[in-house]
Design a protein around this motif. Structure first.
Motif, short mmCIF file in Angstrom:
data_model
loop_
_atom_site.label_atom_id
_atom_site.label_comp_id
_atom_site.label_asym_id
_atom_site.label_seq_id
_atom_site.Cartn_x
_atom_site.Cartn_y
_atom_site.Cartn_z
N GLY A 193 1.00 -1.34 -0.05
CA GLY A 193 -0.01 -0.13 -0.02
C GLY A 193 1.00 1.19 0.17
O GLY A 193 0.55 2.29 -0.68
N LEU A 194 1.98 1.17 0.71
CA LEU A 194 3.04 2.34 0.85
C LEU A 194 3.54 2.68 -0.58
O LEU A 194 3.51 3.92 -1.03
CB LEU A 194 3.96 2.24 1.85
CG LEU A 194 5.02 3.34 2.00
CD1 LEU A 194 4.29 4.44 2.52
CD2 LEU A 194 5.98 2.94 2.94
N GLU A 195 3.72 1.53 -1.20
CA GLU A 195 4.39 1.53 -2.64
C GLU A 195 3.45 2.16 -3.35
O GLU A 195 3.58 3.02 -4.48
CB GLU A 195 4.80 0.15 -3.09
CG GLU A 195 5.12 -0.13 -4.56
CD GLU A 195 5.49 -1.35 -5.06
OE1 GLU A 195 5.76 -1.61 -6.32
OE2 GLU A 195 5.65 -2.20 -4.29
N ASN A 196 2.09 1.81 -3.39
CA ASN A 196 1.17 2.52 -4.34
C ASN A 196 0.85 3.75 -4.07
O ASN A 196 0.92 4.62 -5.06
CB ASN A 196 -0.22 1.68 -3.88
CG ASN A 196 -0.28 0.20 -4.60
OD1 ASN A 196 0.41 -0.10 -5.44
ND2 ASN A 196 -1.23 -0.69 -3.91
N MET A 197 0.86 4.06 -2.85
CA MET A 197 0.74 5.58 -2.44
C MET A 197 1.88 6.41 -3.10
O MET A 197 1.57 7.68 -3.48
CB MET A 197 0.61 5.84 -0.89
CG MET A 197 0.40 7.31 -0.55
SD MET A 197 0.19 7.52 1.32
CE MET A 197 1.94 7.29 1.87
N ASP B 185 1.79 7.08 -6.51
CA ASP B 185 0.64 8.18 -7.12
C ASP B 185 1.09 9.35 -6.77
O ASP B 185 0.65 10.33 -7.38
CB ASP B 185 -0.62 7.65 -6.37
CG ASP B 185 -1.38 6.51 -6.79
OD1 ASP B 185 -0.97 5.89 -7.75
OD2 ASP B 185 -2.37 6.32 -6.52
N LEU C 100 -4.37 10.16 -8.30
CA LEU C 100 -4.79 8.78 -7.65
C LEU C 100 -5.16 7.93 -8.69
O LEU C 100 -5.72 8.31 -9.70
CB LEU C 100 -6.24 9.16 -7.02
CG LEU C 100 -6.78 8.26 -6.07
CD1 LEU C 100 -5.95 7.72 -4.75
CD2 LEU C 100 -8.02 8.54 -5.80
N VAL D 223 -8.22 4.81 -1.56
CA VAL D 223 -7.25 4.89 -0.27
C VAL D 223 -7.17 3.93 0.65
O VAL D 223 -6.15 3.22 0.99
CB VAL D 223 -7.62 6.44 0.33
CG1 VAL D 223 -6.89 6.22 1.73
CG2 VAL D 223 -7.22 7.42 -0.24
N ASN E 270 -6.21 0.54 -1.82
CA ASN E 270 -4.83 0.48 -2.54
C ASN E 270 -3.78 0.72 -1.52
O ASN E 270 -2.69 0.34 -1.71
CB ASN E 270 -4.99 1.36 -3.78
CG ASN E 270 -6.16 0.76 -4.73
OD1 ASN E 270 -6.85 1.37 -5.12
ND2 ASN E 270 -5.93 -0.43 -5.00
N TYR E 271 -4.07 1.60 -0.92
CA TYR E 271 -3.03 2.31 0.08
C TYR E 271 -2.89 1.48 1.56
O TYR E 271 -2.21 1.03 2.05
CB TYR E 271 -3.18 3.66 0.61
CG TYR E 271 -3.21 4.62 -0.92
CD1 TYR E 271 -2.73 4.31 -2.02
CD2 TYR E 271 -3.44 6.11 -0.58
CE1 TYR E 271 -2.37 5.08 -2.93
CE2 TYR E 271 -3.41 6.87 -1.76
CZ TYR E 271 -2.94 6.38 -2.88
OH TYR E 271 -3.03 7.19 -4.07
N GLY F 54 -3.30 -2.59 0.70
CA GLY F 54 -2.46 -3.15 -0.49
C GLY F 54 -3.03 -4.04 -1.46
O GLY F 54 -2.23 -4.73 -1.95
#
Length: 597
Positions: free
Chosen positions: A194-198, A201, A207, A414, A417-418, A421
């Motif tokens: 999730g951190l990687e996704n955030m 973005d 987003l 959020v 995905n964040y 994950g």
């Protein structure tokens, strides 16, 4: 096994003291997270040093000083007492361990708290109930304010709802039982993903809603066969290959909104309005607008109107026909209304055989929540953002539209995905939604002020195009108006107002769903419904009261309407085939403008 089941019943909140191995693992997870954030920060600093384009600036907060004068002290005291009483009841329920009562029918529809963990665990149930209680009080407080006008109340209502949605406990890892459980099950890998996704973005300033690699224009979206037959600095004209031996004599040109890419009407063969129209025996042209860049600095409102006129004249000359059918979607529909008024003023109304409007507004007196973004503070911010290059970064508009449905288009992603994950699902509609276009700054400023804020299009002679004052009341072109019942961008009551200005024959259709799904609803899907009313009525409420409901898509109704105007046919030969007339094919559809970023 029994001990494990007992621990799961407590929603995973009770656990044995961690072993050395577990402590080392979670220390490693935190170290990897720190490394990811440091790498992201380093990359951002490098890009800044290289003068990379900045991410869109967030919309400023809307402030209303002195609102306290509109609050009745007695009502405020009573509201505080009621909230205290309800809050104590929630606490007593949690401390007693009493199972949560079944949620009210309306509450059960709230997807944020649909998981059983929210009610099964007393702590999370208390968090959920407290949040809903406070939310109701905040939103109810807006309606209880006295002595403020409706525009101010709308601003406060929108700001309060945005705040309430943002502060939902489901949006935070430590107050979302599903996130906590997922983190434990994956031993922290979900949080790292999730951190990687955030961070990704944050790097692109937008987003993400869907798998970015799942779709490609011309490969599995926007695939209807055709050719680009004309190109200007503002648009490419696409002519689609006929699918029938005979076609309607009067061709069709579609003007999609330049706020988004045209292929919303050509997502895939099953969803494509363009392909469907071709299969119905129409000669179809589509305008693919250029995403703004430094070459469009001087483009203004009248440039888009004159571009529509140019496309109409080009098609008439190419096919040697007197007139064309037209469709205008959203903002392109607004400009189409101006185009019709210009042609009427010039004595050239016969160039357009009919005009169809997809969720388009001409009278902005009831334009909905987008009117909240045309205040002086917001307009000044827009000038600052677009001052350097002369165009507005499309990511800014995407963020604005997402704000209108923040719970669905921001916070749900959020969480998924964040915080969870999860992988991004492949979804063509969301791919299109994120495929942003830039807007000419001059046009955007004038559109917001002249149309949304000042509502000048419905004021006779207030707007001049190419030296000609225009008046919507002079438009007598046969018109088909489609509105979406749940449209949050072009509310149906706003779209309805076109019926008060045009003077020619008009058919109004209210479709189920909203701004996109209400339009992109192919017959074979068998989804939604539409309403029609053959009587001439003054208000949308009267229209609905006397309307007949038809299940499924409104597209066949539109096709019957088009053919009722003129059902003469022609052979699909010569110039009816793209590239075989005076205009030679420049490239295959969907063209290069739709690919320009």
């Amino acid at each position: 096994m029994a001990d494990q089941d007992e621990r799961k019943a407590d929603a995973g909140m009770t656990a044995a003291f961690p072993t050395l191995e577990e402590m080392q693992h979670w220390t490693s997870v935190m170290g990897r997270a720190q490394q990811m954030m440091l790498e992201h920060l380093s990359a951002q600093m490098s890009e800044a040093a290289a003068a990379a384009p900045a991410a869109p600036v967030a919309m400023p907060a809307i402030r209303w000083p002195g609102m306290e004068q509109f609050v009745d002290p007695a009502k405020l005291a009573q509201a505080q007492a009621d909230m205290w009483s309800q809050g104590m009841a929630v606490w007593q329920q949690m401390l007693s361990g009493t199972p949560a009562a079944a949620p009210a029918p309306d509450a059960s529809k709230d997807k944020r708290f649909a998981a059983p963990e929210w009610a099964a665990n007393p702590m999370f149930d208390m968090i959920r109930q407290s949040y809903l209680m406070i939310s109701d009080r905040l939103l109810g407080g807006v309606e209880a304010l006295e002595g403020i006008d409706e525009p101010a109340r709308r601003k406060l209502r929108f700001a309060t709802k945005s705040f309430v949605d943002a502060m939902a406990p489901s949006n935070f890892a430590l107050t979302n039982p599903q996130v906590m459980q997922r983190a434990m099950e994956t031993r922290g890998e979900s949080l790292l993903k999730g951190l990687e996704n955030m961070l990704r973005d944050m790097g692109k300033g937008q987003l993400t809603h869907t798998d970015a690699d799942a779709f490609e224009v011309g490969r599995n979206i926007a695939t209807t066969p055709g050719k680009v037959v004309k190109q200007t600095k503002l648009y490419q004209l696409i002519q689609y290959s006929p699918a029938t031996d005979q076609v309607l004599e009067v061709p069709l040109v579609i003007f999609p909104p330049w706020i988004n890419r045209f292929y919303i009407l050509d997502l895939n063969p099953k969803k494509s309005f363009i392909r469907w129209a071709v299969e119905q025996g129409l000669t179809v042209f589509v305008v693919s607008w250029k995403s703004a860049d430094e070459s469009t600095v001087d483009v203004d409102v009248e440039d888009y109107v004159l571009a529509q006129v140019d496309a109409i004249d080009t098609i008439r000359k190419l096919l040697d026909v007197e007139s064309v059918h037209t469709i205008g979607y959203c903002v392109a529909g607004t400009m189409l209304a101006a185009t019709l008024a210009l042609l009427a003023a010039r004595g050239e109304a016969e160039k357009v055989a009919s005009a169809t409007f997809f969720t388009a507004q001409v009278d902005f007196a009831q334009a909905g929540d987008l009117n909240l973004f045309v205040g002086d503070e917001q307009m000044e911010l827009l000038k600052q953002i677009s001052a350097d290059k002369g165009y507005l970064d499309g990511r800014y508009m995407a963020a604005t539209f997402n704000l209108l449905r923040g719970r669905d288009l921001i916070w749900s992603y959020v969480v998924n995905n964040y915080l969870m994950g999860e992988e991004y699902p492949p979804f063509d509609l969301l791919h299109w939604n994120g495929d942003t276009t830039n807007l000419p700054a001059k046009w955007h400023q004038n559109y917001l002020t002249q149309f949304y804020r000042d509502n000048r299009l419905v004021q006779a002679g207030s707007i001049t195009v190419d030296g000609t004052p225009i008046n919507l009341a002079k438009v007598k072109t046969p018109t088909y108006v489609q509105a979406g019942r749940e449209d949050h961008i072009a509310p149906p009551e706003s779209v309805w107002k076109i019926t008060h200005h045009f003077q020619g024959p008009l058919r109004f259709v209210l479709a189920g769903s909203g701004h996109i799904a209400g339009v992109v609803n192919p017959p074979e899907a068998g989804k939604y419904q539409y309403w029609t009313n053959e009587d001439r009525v003054d208000t949308l409420d009267d229209f609905i009261a006397g309307a007949s409901e038809t299940k499924g898509s409104w597209w066949p109704d539109w096709n019957r309407w088009i053919r009722s105007l003129n059902d003469d046919t022609a052979l699909a030969i010569g110039a009816r085939k793209p590239g075989e007339g005076d205009l030679k094919a420049l490239e295959d559809a969907p063209g290069s403008y739709v690919r320009t970023r």
